[in-house]
Design an enzyme around this catalytic site. Structure first.
Site, short mmCIF file in Angstrom:
data_model
loop_
_atom_site.label_atom_id
_atom_site.label_comp_id
_atom_site.label_asym_id
_atom_site.label_seq_id
_atom_site.Cartn_x
_atom_site.Cartn_y
_atom_site.Cartn_z
N TYR A 1 2.84 -2.32 7.39
CA TYR A 1 2.46 -3.27 8.50
C TYR A 1 3.25 -5.00 8.52
O TYR A 1 4.16 -5.27 8.96
CB TYR A 1 1.12 -3.10 8.54
CG TYR A 1 0.63 -3.90 9.81
CD1 TYR A 1 1.23 -4.06 11.19
CD2 TYR A 1 -0.59 -4.78 10.11
CE1 TYR A 1 0.94 -4.89 12.16
CE2 TYR A 1 -0.94 -5.72 10.87
CZ TYR A 1 -0.27 -5.56 11.92
OH TYR A 1 -0.62 -6.39 12.96
N LEU B 1 6.15 5.06 1.01
CA LEU B 1 5.73 5.89 2.55
C LEU B 1 4.65 6.42 2.41
O LEU B 1 4.35 7.34 3.38
CB LEU B 1 6.98 7.03 2.74
CG LEU B 1 8.33 6.44 2.75
CD1 LEU B 1 9.44 7.37 2.79
CD2 LEU B 1 8.56 5.42 3.86
N SER B 2 3.76 6.23 1.77
CA SER B 2 2.47 6.64 1.92
C SER B 2 1.60 6.16 3.20
O SER B 2 0.52 6.75 3.27
CB SER B 2 1.50 6.28 0.75
OG SER B 2 1.22 5.01 0.25
N ASP C 1 7.10 5.35 -5.83
CA ASP C 1 5.91 4.67 -6.20
C ASP C 1 5.99 3.84 -7.25
O ASP C 1 6.84 4.05 -8.34
CB ASP C 1 4.97 5.87 -6.82
CG ASP C 1 3.40 5.21 -6.82
OD1 ASP C 1 3.32 4.34 -7.35
OD2 ASP C 1 2.55 6.09 -6.36
N PHE D 1 3.59 -6.68 -1.42
CA PHE D 1 2.67 -6.14 -0.34
C PHE D 1 2.22 -4.66 -0.88
O PHE D 1 1.00 -4.36 -0.35
CB PHE D 1 3.16 -5.81 1.04
CG PHE D 1 3.85 -6.89 1.71
CD1 PHE D 1 2.78 -7.84 2.42
CD2 PHE D 1 5.12 -7.41 1.67
CE1 PHE D 1 3.34 -9.07 2.92
CE2 PHE D 1 5.63 -8.46 2.54
CZ PHE D 1 4.80 -9.24 3.06
N SER E 1 -6.17 -11.52 -0.04
CA SER E 1 -6.95 -11.33 0.84
C SER E 1 -7.98 -12.44 1.06
O SER E 1 -8.60 -12.77 -0.21
CB SER E 1 -7.56 -9.96 0.62
OG SER E 1 -8.36 -9.57 1.59
N TYR F 1 -11.50 -2.82 -3.01
CA TYR F 1 -10.33 -3.25 -2.58
C TYR F 1 -10.21 -4.83 -2.86
O TYR F 1 -9.26 -5.27 -3.35
CB TYR F 1 -10.14 -2.87 -1.24
CG TYR F 1 -9.08 -3.93 -0.43
CD1 TYR F 1 -7.67 -3.57 -0.89
CD2 TYR F 1 -9.48 -4.93 0.27
CE1 TYR F 1 -6.70 -4.56 -0.21
CE2 TYR F 1 -8.39 -5.86 1.01
CZ TYR F 1 -7.06 -5.55 0.61
OH TYR F 1 -6.19 -6.36 1.32
N LYS G 1 -7.63 -7.32 -5.63
CA LYS G 1 -6.86 -8.32 -5.11
C LYS G 1 -7.39 -9.53 -6.10
O LYS G 1 -6.58 -10.41 -6.48
CB LYS G 1 -7.08 -8.73 -3.45
CG LYS G 1 -6.50 -7.80 -2.65
CD LYS G 1 -5.02 -7.76 -2.74
CE LYS G 1 -4.43 -7.01 -1.88
NZ LYS G 1 -2.89 -7.08 -2.09
N ARG H 1 -20.87 -0.70 7.53
CA ARG H 1 -20.00 0.36 6.63
C ARG H 1 -20.24 -0.62 5.21
O ARG H 1 -19.97 -1.76 5.10
CB ARG H 1 -18.54 0.14 7.10
CG ARG H 1 -17.57 0.78 6.41
CD ARG H 1 -16.05 0.76 6.99
NE ARG H 1 -15.95 -0.70 7.56
CZ ARG H 1 -14.55 -0.66 7.88
NH1 ARG H 1 -13.98 0.34 8.31
NH2 ARG H 1 -14.09 -2.15 8.26
N GLY I 1 -19.36 -2.49 2.06
CA GLY I 1 -18.14 -3.47 1.76
C GLY I 1 -17.82 -4.43 2.58
O GLY I 1 -17.20 -5.51 2.41
#
Length: 339
Positions: free
Chosen positions: A11, A33-34, A58, A80, A124, A149, A153, A295, A297
């Protein structure tokens, strides 16, 4: 100059590749391409008139990464490539630690061996955890992030800071808030594989009928309407910040500091419900939703103080929330023509 862009068909990566090509850089993409599709590469070429070099593998495949560095004179990297879903990271922690940290370390091994500098890390705002004071500045104390996640970071930043000090390399840590929107051409945008974990693509898919209802994770937060508040920044504006940060690393050869840190956001917070209503208004569509339990987190509120980036990079996010959300709908209409 040739810039390695990992996750360059993803993205934010794809939008940054467009801006790099438009600014005269050569681009070498590595993407497994995951979480994207190969047609994005052709669409980048349609937008820019230039086709970047692309390697589909990968980054944990260290021998393949070495071959890329052998084949190209790499002058810098924008990294990224990472798993990025907050919720998923809580149930797949080992996968997140392995992928997000090993891929970074493999690239840094090549940078060390070949004495390359100019590394930009896709970080992030999650590394601040739930900050006690808003807006969040670069001096806001870091907390242990709520999600795995976010922890990857924060660990990535620590690795890069140690790397910069030990080997005297220039690093830029870009702490994004919440990227949204799509390219004005309607040919690249956020392309989640499976059920989206981010708000705006779920809104987009719900409005188009792909999803029955939008799940809003909690309406009992301590905010005006009870839903979580984030700083939503237009992805093309964000991509331009990467180019500005890269140029600063390249040009500022006598910099006092080896580490640049920037918060990238608008400086304004919007709640989940405000985003839904803005999307409906911008595109004259309805988005049915249901309230679900919070949710794990997620935090209550986060928005940036972007003044440092404005001062040092001459960068500012100027695209409105509604305009950003209008581009999302154009992207969804494009995707509908492909299905």
């Amino acid at each position: 100059m040739a810039i390695l862009v990992t996750g360059g068909l993803g993205y934010i990566g794809s939008h940054t590749v467009v801006e790099l090509l438009n600014n005269g850089f050569e681009v070498v993409i590595v993407d497994d391409l995951s979480n994207t599709e190969r047609f994005i590469l052709n669409n980048i070429e349609e937008i820019t008139g230039k086709k970047p070099v692309f390697y589909p593998f990968d980054l944990r495949r260290k021998e393949l990464l070495t071959q890329v560095f052998d084949a190209h004179q790499i002058d810098g990297c924008i990294h990224f490539a990472a798993y990025k879903a907050v919720g998923e990271s809580q149930i797949r922690p080992v996968d997140y630690y392995e992928n997000n940290l090993f891929s970074l370390i493999n690239i840094l091994q090549e940078f060390k061996a070949r004495e390359i500098s100019n590394f930009i890390f896709s970080s992030s705002c999650t590394i601040y955890g739930q900050a006690e004071v808003m807006p969040i500045t670069e001096k806001t104390p870091l907390k242990l992030p709520e999600s795995v996640y976010g922890k990857t970071k924060q660990m990535g930043e620590e690795i890069l800071i140690d790397f910069a000090k030990a080997y005297h390399r220039k690093i830029s840590l870009l702490r994004y808030f919440n990227p949204i929107g799509a390219h004005p051409s309607g040919k690249i945008g956020e392309l989640p594989i499976g059920v989206p974990s981010n708000l705006v693509p779920f809104v987009m898919q719900t409005a188009s009928g792909v999803r029955e209802k939008l799940n809003i994770w909690g309406n009992d937060y301590a905010t005006e309407d009870g839903t979580a508040v984030r700083d939503y920044v237009y992805v093309v504006d964000l991509a331009k910040a990467h180019v500005a940060a890269l140029k600063k690393l390249i040009d500022d050869s006598s910099a006092d500091s080896l580490i640049d840190i920037y918060n990238l956001g608008t400086g304004n917070g919007s709640s989940v419900l405000e985003v839904v209503k803005a999307f409906e208004k911008a595109n004259n569509v309805e988005v049915p939703y249901q309230i679900c339990a919070r949710r794990e987190g997620d935090i209550t509120i986060a928005y940036a103080d972007p003044q440092k980036a404005q001062k040092e990079l001459n960068w500012k996010s100027e695209t409105s929330l509604e305009e950003s959300l209008r581009t999302v709908w154009e992207w969804q209409k494009y995707l509908n023509t492909r299905s």
